[in-house]
Design an enzyme around this catalytic site. Structure first.
Site, PDB file in Angstrom:
ATOM      1  N   ARG A   1      51.634   4.250   3.127  1.00 17.31           N
ATOM      2  CA  ARG A   1      52.424   5.666   3.281  1.00 17.31           C
ATOM      3  C   ARG A   1      53.159   6.229   2.291  1.00 17.31           C
ATOM      4  NH1 ARG A   1      52.093   7.376   8.594  1.00 17.31           N
ATOM      5  NH2 ARG A   1      54.029   8.659   8.558  1.00 17.31           N
ATOM      6  N   VAL A   2      53.630   7.462   2.273  1.00 15.38           N
ATOM      7  CA  VAL A   2      54.245   7.943   1.057  1.00 15.38           C
ATOM      8  C   VAL A   2      55.462   7.258   0.870  1.00 15.38           C
ATOM      9  CG1 VAL A   2      53.388  10.338   0.508  1.00 15.38           C
ATOM     10  CG2 VAL A   2      54.524  10.321   2.201  1.00 15.38           C
ATOM     11  N   ASP A   3      56.220   7.145   2.627  1.00 10.56           N
ATOM     12  CA  ASP A   3      57.779   6.236   2.870  1.00 10.56           C
ATOM     13  C   ASP A   3      57.223   5.760   2.062  1.00 10.56           C
ATOM     14  OD1 ASP A   3      56.003   6.659   4.045  1.00 10.56           O
ATOM     15  OD2 ASP A   3      57.427   7.111   6.062  1.00 10.56           O
ATOM     16  N   ASP A   4      56.775   4.760   1.991  1.00 15.32           N
ATOM     17  CA  ASP A   4      56.788   3.604   0.648  1.00 15.32           C
ATOM     18  C   ASP A   4      55.974   3.432  -0.173  1.00 15.32           C
ATOM     19  OD1 ASP A   4      55.189   1.585   4.046  1.00 15.32           O
ATOM     20  OD2 ASP A   4      57.154   1.933   3.409  1.00 15.32           O
ATOM     21  N   VAL A   5      55.969   4.288  -0.963  1.00 12.20           N
ATOM     22  CA  VAL A   5      55.427   4.439  -2.603  1.00 12.20           C
ATOM     23  C   VAL A   5      57.149   3.519  -3.683  1.00 12.20           C
ATOM     24  CG1 VAL A   5      54.361   5.844  -4.101  1.00 12.20           C
ATOM     25  CG2 VAL A   5      52.909   5.999  -2.089  1.00 12.20           C
TER      26      VAL A   5
END
Ligand code: 6R9
Length: 694
Positions: free
Chosen positions: A562-566
């Protein structure tokens, strides 16, 4: 602590053989060499001999069809839709979509003008084609020895009875029905009964709490709830009726009144032990057999909503994702057929619960639409022993087996004898979904479970996409451990930079979709504005997936998380999935979860939670060695700043790691953990907190 020399070469020799010896494979006509973009382990393309009955047996076969699906989507999908019964045909110009808010309301339509019914196509159509006495549900209970076979005719009769009961309590076209059931045949039957009469089902996973259920009942305005007295998960009894009662009460408190509750008596909770509300509650086993086994099909417009399924995002309450009838039907059936090479009569097993989108598309609708035999497993994979899955595979001679990486890793942690003691020679295709699979787990699945014979289809998709989007097709090109590889027909992915600019060729960025596919999410229940804001605002003109992705020079896609996890460390983009795969490649580590935390110098630092294999102690030596592994496999910039030992990871019941919780624990905000009730094991949180600083 064990000596490190004992830990490192834990990989089975067979795995090493593949990793080390697999020759570079030419995956396309241009001859590019493929390596998985998921770092951490050397993953090379793995060719697997497989002859697909779909006729797609090379990348060229695929490209011919793919190109047509992009150039002429309306014609392409119309050709595939013709295998189904449509009571009324679609107009020539039958599809439309707008992904750009600036040009008006975001929308997708497929098969405009047509009328159909998915229950008719999934069940009745097979009976009319002479398959009425063929099994379609192979139910395996929680305890060994409990099983049940239902044929297409049996299912049509039962679906019709439930549909007639729903009508008798006033449910009609467009009304929503909540389904809160264990994994018994009556769960997909209830879904089909709704579809038969044009009602909209809203399945709520049996592991959700009363609060979550009530929220979903009230949001969907489900006047009827179908539930069971209880459910059985290994040795645990889930008091479903009791939870449903509380949910109905909570919904009433918030102003929404449920009128009828249909209760299936499950052996885990006998009739006498259930609280009962006269006038509202009805026993399934009393009422349903009384109903007529014929129920006419309600023909609905292609765009008529088929179901709601609630899913949580990064913010706010869960969203009721709305799927259509015609488009969803064609996507679910087509993906099932091509990805699993599923033919009528095949014995196929998807381990997902019907409470998740995977259960909707690949346990219920997809296999039924293809005329297959679908295994429905009520229990859990390690009960009574970790051999259960392979015992079921042997018992039913399962041909296609579809599961989640988390299950693969948990079984990988056990002795291989649990796998090898059962005959798996019926297996032809293995599949994974839900999260990135690290190459080591992939290899174990491939070698130990599949005996190096079965292609693995690593399918990337979402509740919102309704069907698999990026996925290998078995036998058409080599598998790439950890990579979903290529877009399915009709899917046009783009890699976007932070500003929403499309990147060409080899690239890394945010995954978006440029063109609608038949099972595109249509709206969010009751909130079209929220739908547009969530999925079509970040990058106008594109569907925003929320996932990061890499594309290789020859066009293969690898999801990075997830981009929120990058995590952005000193300007380097570090995918949590990459660091996790690196940590998990260490012989002592069974699983890892990585989150970012604010760091004075680097911007963000890397905080890793690590679970060790039984028999390994948390020690300074292993800690150093884990960090070294990441440095070696990805680079020094990706080395975790903190390794936090974890007895287990906080996961939702569908196996997703709740990074939200881990981010809070990392910064010692233990009082801000929020709702932990949806965790598979809420107790794990305290265990993790206690090991902080250890
Ligand atoms: C079907 C399903 C969707 C999110 C998605 C992505 C992750 C799913 C994946 C994968 C890497 C795969 N995801 N499949 N990541 N490889 N093969 O799981 O739907 O529950 O809505 O989750 O799951 O992050 O955005 P859903």
């Amino acid at each position: 602590a064990k000596a490190l020399s004992q830990l490192r070469p834990r990989q089975p020799p067979i795995l090493r053989r593949h990793v080390v010896r697999a020759a570079p494979i030419h995956v396309s006509s241009v001859g590019a060499r493929a390596t998985s973009a998921v770092q951490g382990e050397v993953a090379r393309a793995v060719p697997v001999e497989y002859h697909a009955r779909t006729g797609i047996n090379s990348r060229a076969d695929y490209e011919t069809l793919y190109n047509r699906s992009i150039q002429d989507p309306a014609g392409f999908w119309a050709d595939l839709a013709r295998q189904f019964h449509w009571e009324k045909p679609w107009r020539k110009d039958h599809m439309s979509f707008n992904f750009d808010r600036r040009k008006g309301q975001v929308s997708t339509t497929f098969f405009d003008g047509a009328r159909t019914n998915i229950c008719y196509n999934a069940v009745d159509r097979h009976i009319e084609q002479g398959r009425g006495s063929q099994p379609c549900f192979l139910w395996e209970g929680n305890d060994i020895g409990e099983d049940r076979v239902m044929t297409f005719s049996d299912v049509r009769d039962e679906v019709s009875r439930v549909a007639n009961w729903l009508k008798s309590v006033g449910i009609g076209k467009g009304d929503s029905v909540a389904i809160y059931m264990p994994m018994v045949c009556e769960l997909p039957i209830a879904m089909l009964a709704c579809a038969r009469i044009g009602a909209v089902h809203s399945v709520v996973f049996g592991g959700f709490s009363a609060e979550s259920l009530s929220q979903r009942i009230a949001d969907a305005k489900s006047k009827v709830v179908i539930t069971a007295s209880g459910g059985a998960r290994a040795k645990k009894v889930v008091p479903l009726k009791q939870i449903a009662d509380k949910a109905v009460q909570l919904a009433a408190g918030s102003g929404f009144q449920v009128e009828n509750v249909l209760v299936y008596e499950h052996k885990s909770v006998p009739k006498g032990e259930c609280a009962w509300t006269e006038g509202r509650d009805t026993w399934y086993q009393d009422a349903i057999p009384q109903q007529d086994r014929h129920c006419p099909v309600e023909w609905v417009d292609s765009e008529h909503p088929l179901f709601l399924l609630y899913t949580s995002g990064s913010t706010g309450n869960p969203k009721g994702v709305v799927h259509s009838t015609g488009g969803y039907m064609v996507s679910a059936a087509t993906t099932t057929r091509y990805i699993f090479d599923l033919q009528p009569g095949d014995v196929y097993w998807c381990t997902a619960d019907c409470g998740w989108i995977t259960g909707h598309s690949y346990l219920a609708y997809g296999p039924l639409l293809c005329g297959a035999q679908s295994v429905i497993f009520e229990g859990v994979p390690n009960y009574p022993t970790p051999a259960r899955c392979w015992q079921v595979v042997e018992k039913y001679k399962v041909r296609q087996f579809y599961t989640a990486p988390t299950l693969v890793r948990s079984l990988e942690a056990q002795d291989n004898k649990f796998v090898t003691q059962h005959d798996r020679s019926s297996l032809r295709i293995l599949g994974t979904v839900g999260e990135p699979i690290n190459p080591r787990a992939w290899m174990w699945f491939f070698e130990t479970v599949g005996e190096g014979r079965c292609p693995i289809v690593d399918t990337w998709w979402q509740t919102e996409t309704g069907a698999a989007m990026i996925t290998p097709l078995p036998g058409a090109w080599p598998c790439l451990p950890g990579s979903a590889t290529l877009p399915f027909f009709g899917v046009l992915p783009v890699i976007l930079d932070d500003k929403g600019k499309e990147l060409d060729g080899e690239a890394e960025g945010i995954l978006g979709m440029k063109q609608a596919w038949p099972s595109t999410i249509r709206t969010v229940k009751g909130d079209h504005k929220r739908f547009e804001e969530t999925y079509f605002s970040a990058f106008p003109g594109y569907y925003f997936t929320g996932d990061g992705c890499k594309r290789s020079a020859d066009g293969q896609y690898t999801i990075t998380g997830r981009v929120d996890d990058v995590i952005n460390v000193s300007g380097h983009r570090v995918g949590t999935a990459e660091v996790e795969a690196a940590l998990a490649s260490h012989g002592a580590c069974i699983e890892a979860a990585v989150v970012g935390f604010d760091h004075d110098i680097k911007g963000q630092g890397i905080y890793a939670y690590v679970t060790l294999h039984d028999g390994n102690d948390f020690s300074e030596d292993i800690r150093k060695d884990l960090v070294k592994t990441v440095r070696e496999q990805i680079g020094a910039f990706a080395a975790p700043d903190v390794i936090h030992w974890a007895p287990g990871l906080p996961k939702t019941r569908s196996g997703k790691i709740m990074r939200r919780i881990l981010r809070k624990i990392a910064v010692k905000k233990d009082d801000e953990l929020g709702d932990t009730s949806t965790l598979a094991d809420p107790g794990i949180v305290q265990g993790i907190i206690e090991l902080r600083g250890k």
